[in-house]
Design a protein around this motif. Sequence first.
Motif, PDB file in Angstrom:
ATOM      1  N   GLY A  52      -0.576  -9.214   1.516  1.00 15.91           N
ATOM      2  CA  GLY A  52      -0.072  -8.003   2.157  1.00 15.91           C
ATOM      3  C   GLY A  52      -0.303  -6.779   1.297  1.00 15.91           C
ATOM      4  N   LEU A  53      -0.007  -6.887   0.003  1.00 14.85           N
ATOM      5  CA  LEU A  53      -0.236  -5.748  -0.904  1.00 14.85           C
ATOM      6  C   LEU A  53      -1.721  -5.413  -0.940  1.00 14.85           C
ATOM      7  N   ALA A  54      -2.562  -6.467  -0.953  1.00 12.58           N
ATOM      8  CA  ALA A  54      -4.016  -6.242  -0.989  1.00 12.58           C
ATOM      9  C   ALA A  54      -4.478  -5.518   0.276  1.00 12.58           C
ATOM     10  N   ASP A  55      -3.931  -5.926   1.440  1.00 20.33           N
ATOM     11  CA  ASP A  55      -4.268  -5.249   2.704  1.00 20.33           C
ATOM     12  C   ASP A  55      -3.964  -3.751   2.614  1.00 20.33           C
ATOM     13  N   LEU A  56      -2.877  -3.428   1.917  1.00 19.85           N
ATOM     14  CA  LEU A  56      -2.442  -2.026   1.816  1.00 19.85           C
ATOM     15  C   LEU A  56      -3.135  -1.308   0.648  1.00 19.85           C
ATOM     16  N   LYS A  57      -3.971  -2.037  -0.059  1.00 19.02           N
ATOM     17  CA  LYS A  57      -4.694  -1.507  -1.230  1.00 19.02           C
ATOM     18  C   LYS A  57      -3.734  -0.997  -2.302  1.00 19.02           C
ATOM     19  N   ILE A  58      -2.666  -1.767  -2.516  1.00 19.82           N
ATOM     20  CA  ILE A  58      -1.702  -1.419  -3.565  1.00 19.82           C
ATOM     21  C   ILE A  58      -1.838  -2.420  -4.707  1.00 19.82           C
ATOM     22  N   MET A 297       5.272  -1.232   5.894  1.00 21.06           N
ATOM     23  CA  MET A 297       4.321  -0.326   5.237  1.00 21.06           C
ATOM     24  C   MET A 297       3.026  -0.206   6.033  1.00 21.06           C
ATOM     25  N   LYS A 298       2.650  -1.300   6.709  1.00 22.12           N
ATOM     26  CA  LYS A 298       1.476  -1.206   7.584  1.00 22.12           C
ATOM     27  C   LYS A 298       1.779  -0.258   8.742  1.00 22.12           C
ATOM     28  N   GLY A 299       2.975  -0.386   9.306  1.00 23.24           N
ATOM     29  CA  GLY A 299       3.396   0.534  10.357  1.00 23.24           C
ATOM     30  C   GLY A 299       3.324   1.974   9.858  1.00 23.24           C
ATOM     31  N   GLY A 300       3.848   2.190   8.644  1.00 21.91           N
ATOM     32  CA  GLY A 300       3.810   3.528   8.055  1.00 21.91           C
ATOM     33  C   GLY A 300       2.392   4.028   7.863  1.00 21.91           C
ATOM     34  N   MET A 301       1.540   3.146   7.380  1.00 18.76           N
ATOM     35  CA  MET A 301       0.144   3.535   7.142  1.00 18.76           C
ATOM     36  C   MET A 301      -0.531   4.000   8.445  1.00 18.76           C
ATOM     37  N   TYR A 302      -0.384   3.175   9.506  1.00 19.06           N
ATOM     38  CA  TYR A 302      -1.021   3.562  10.772  1.00 19.06           C
ATOM     39  C   TYR A 302      -0.362   4.818  11.348  1.00 19.06           C
ATOM     40  N   ALA A 303       0.953   4.917  11.232  1.00 15.33           N
ATOM     41  CA  ALA A 303       1.650   6.096  11.763  1.00 15.33           C
ATOM     42  C   ALA A 303       1.146   7.353  11.042  1.00 15.33           C
ATOM     43  N   GLY A 304       1.018   7.273   9.719  1.00 17.13           N
ATOM     44  CA  GLY A 304       0.548   8.417   8.933  1.00 17.13           C
ATOM     45  C   GLY A 304      -0.876   8.809   9.292  1.00 17.13           C
ATOM     46  N   LYS A 305      -1.739   7.803   9.403  1.00 22.26           N
ATOM     47  CA  LYS A 305      -3.149   8.087   9.728  1.00 22.26           C
ATOM     48  C   LYS A 305      -3.288   8.719  11.112  1.00 22.26           C
ATOM     49  N   LEU A 321      -0.949   9.902  20.432  1.00 27.82           N
ATOM     50  CA  LEU A 321      -0.270   9.083  19.417  1.00 27.82           C
ATOM     51  C   LEU A 321      -0.246   7.594  19.774  1.00 27.82           C
ATOM     52  N   LYS A 322      -0.688   7.273  20.985  1.00 28.29           N
ATOM     53  CA  LYS A 322      -0.676   5.878  21.450  1.00 28.29           C
ATOM     54  C   LYS A 322      -1.515   4.975  20.542  1.00 28.29           C
ATOM     55  N   GLU A 323      -2.519   5.565  19.904  1.00 30.55           N
ATOM     56  CA  GLU A 323      -3.398   4.792  19.027  1.00 30.55           C
ATOM     57  C   GLU A 323      -2.582   4.058  17.936  1.00 30.55           C
ATOM     58  N   TYR A 324      -1.499   4.688  17.502  1.00 25.09           N
ATOM     59  CA  TYR A 324      -0.639   4.055  16.495  1.00 25.09           C
ATOM     60  C   TYR A 324      -0.127   2.713  17.005  1.00 25.09           C
ATOM     61  N   ARG A 329       0.131  -3.042  16.647  1.00 25.81           N
ATOM     62  CA  ARG A 329       0.304  -4.297  17.399  1.00 25.81           C
ATOM     63  C   ARG A 329      -0.896  -5.220  17.207  1.00 25.81           C
ATOM     64  N   ASP A 330      -2.106  -4.654  17.092  1.00 28.20           N
ATOM     65  CA  ASP A 330      -3.288  -5.480  16.806  1.00 28.20           C
ATOM     66  C   ASP A 330      -3.132  -6.175  15.458  1.00 28.20           C
ATOM     67  N   ASP A 331      -2.601  -5.448  14.484  1.00 32.08           N
ATOM     68  CA  ASP A 331      -2.513  -5.981  13.121  1.00 32.08           C
ATOM     69  C   ASP A 331      -1.387  -7.010  12.982  1.00 32.08           C
ATOM     70  N   ILE A 332      -0.150  -6.617  13.294  1.00 30.09           N
ATOM     71  CA  ILE A 332       0.970  -7.527  13.015  1.00 30.09           C
ATOM     72  C   ILE A 332       1.578  -8.165  14.266  1.00 30.09           C
ATOM     73  N   GLY A 333       1.177  -7.698  15.449  1.00 30.82           N
ATOM     74  CA  GLY A 333       1.776  -8.189  16.696  1.00 30.82           C
ATOM     75  C   GLY A 333       1.698  -9.705  16.858  1.00 30.82           C
TER      76      GLY A 333
END
Lengths: 393, 54
Positions: A52-58, A297-305, A321-324, A329-333
């Motif tokens: 998960g951290l790697a996915d977020l590049k942290i 954090m993934k939710g936050g990342m997509y929301a921010g982008k 904003l629907k793209e968020y 949902r594609d990622d964690i749904g």
Amino acid sequence: MIKTDVLVIGSGPAGSSAAKHAALGGADVILIDKKSEIGTPKRCAEGVSKAGLADLKIEPDERWVTKELDGVRLVSPNGTNVWLTSNEIELPEAGYILERKVFDKYMAMDAARAGAEIKIKTLAHAMRKEGNAYIVTCEHMGELFEIEAKIVIGADGPESRVGRWAGLKTATKSTNMESGIQFEMVGLEMEKSDVIEFYFGTVAPGGYAWIFPKGKDIANVGLAIITKKTGKTPYEHLKEFVANCPATQNAQAVEINIGGDPVGGMPKKIYGNNVLVCGDAAGQVNPLTGGGIISGMKGGMYAGKVAANAINKNDYSEKALKEYDELIRDDIGPELDKYLKVKEYLSTLSGSELNSIADAFQDIDFEKVSTTELIKSLVKVSPKALLKLGKLI
Amino acid sequence: MIVKDWCMFCGECAGVCPRNLIEVKEYSLVFNDEECKDCSTCVKVCPVTALEKD
């Protein structure tokens, strides 16, 4: 009045992630948090997966990683153990136990470095729509002031007031709100110091109890329950667990944490005109484990982008904003749905069924385990449990 | 609503309040008593039994 492109409410991991990515995308960002110290008090057992951290590049940092984990121990109601460590199985979920008080601050610092302006000890008090923007009334040290934002990102935790102010149905039903309580303890005597432990059954009705090691003889010892499934309070359950668990006989608490965990999955709608919600506020939590750091954090990342894109295009409509919603949902749904089914399945099993399953699994050679093997073992020990499983798949 | 002095301001009550009437500050809770319909959902979920109806 203060004006900004994006206002993020709540500086937990999800909010800081949103603020960071919105700022990196070129938006003017303000990030507010009601607390005087970001990350404190923690409301979390602090487990996180490496993937998960790697996915977020942290990159993991020694200042907030307390322990690298080697596996999982599952304990059934009668004390039967199932060990899933790197000796037995190649773990897909290797991870760390964090020091959230440090981690959360670091994530907020990353947001600041990306260009977000942080306002601590600043509470969102109310919110109203005016034209193509939201006006948020904030409170800081007894003073009220307003921030006008083209887009508001609600990362305000299980309380999730922001989403509801914007007309989204983000309230958590009490049957979906796990009530969590935890001691951070010293003096633990664990069988293996790098394994996270889960205890099932009457110790925690509707949830489970856990011991998450934090290095040396320190660990988070806690449990989460569904209040309606028990006559006891979470605190009574925790005191009982600590009194009976072999690992905590000589352990003492140095901290007590409490909090609600929304485990019902994501609400149907987590975006609207000029607004997005992420993290616990948007139910971005694994319904089985209650873990929500990475998914939030993934939710936050997509929301921010998506918010930054919308600002660049001057379109903050629901449609833009629907793209968020699609991205998260594609990622964690699929994962959330899968764990929700497993959770529902587990909740139908009685204590004796859990015992017999654990009993069968403790002797399995996990290197050779496949779904077929697991089902064969389940047939032997508990045909009834298998029938219940069949209904869910 | 009576908030006992051992409340830890976790906000679980606010999350389940069907009418979004509870403001959780860092060290205090503010209830909108006027709009409250006495459903007691908040009282029941509190992990440390810190809420009592007055």
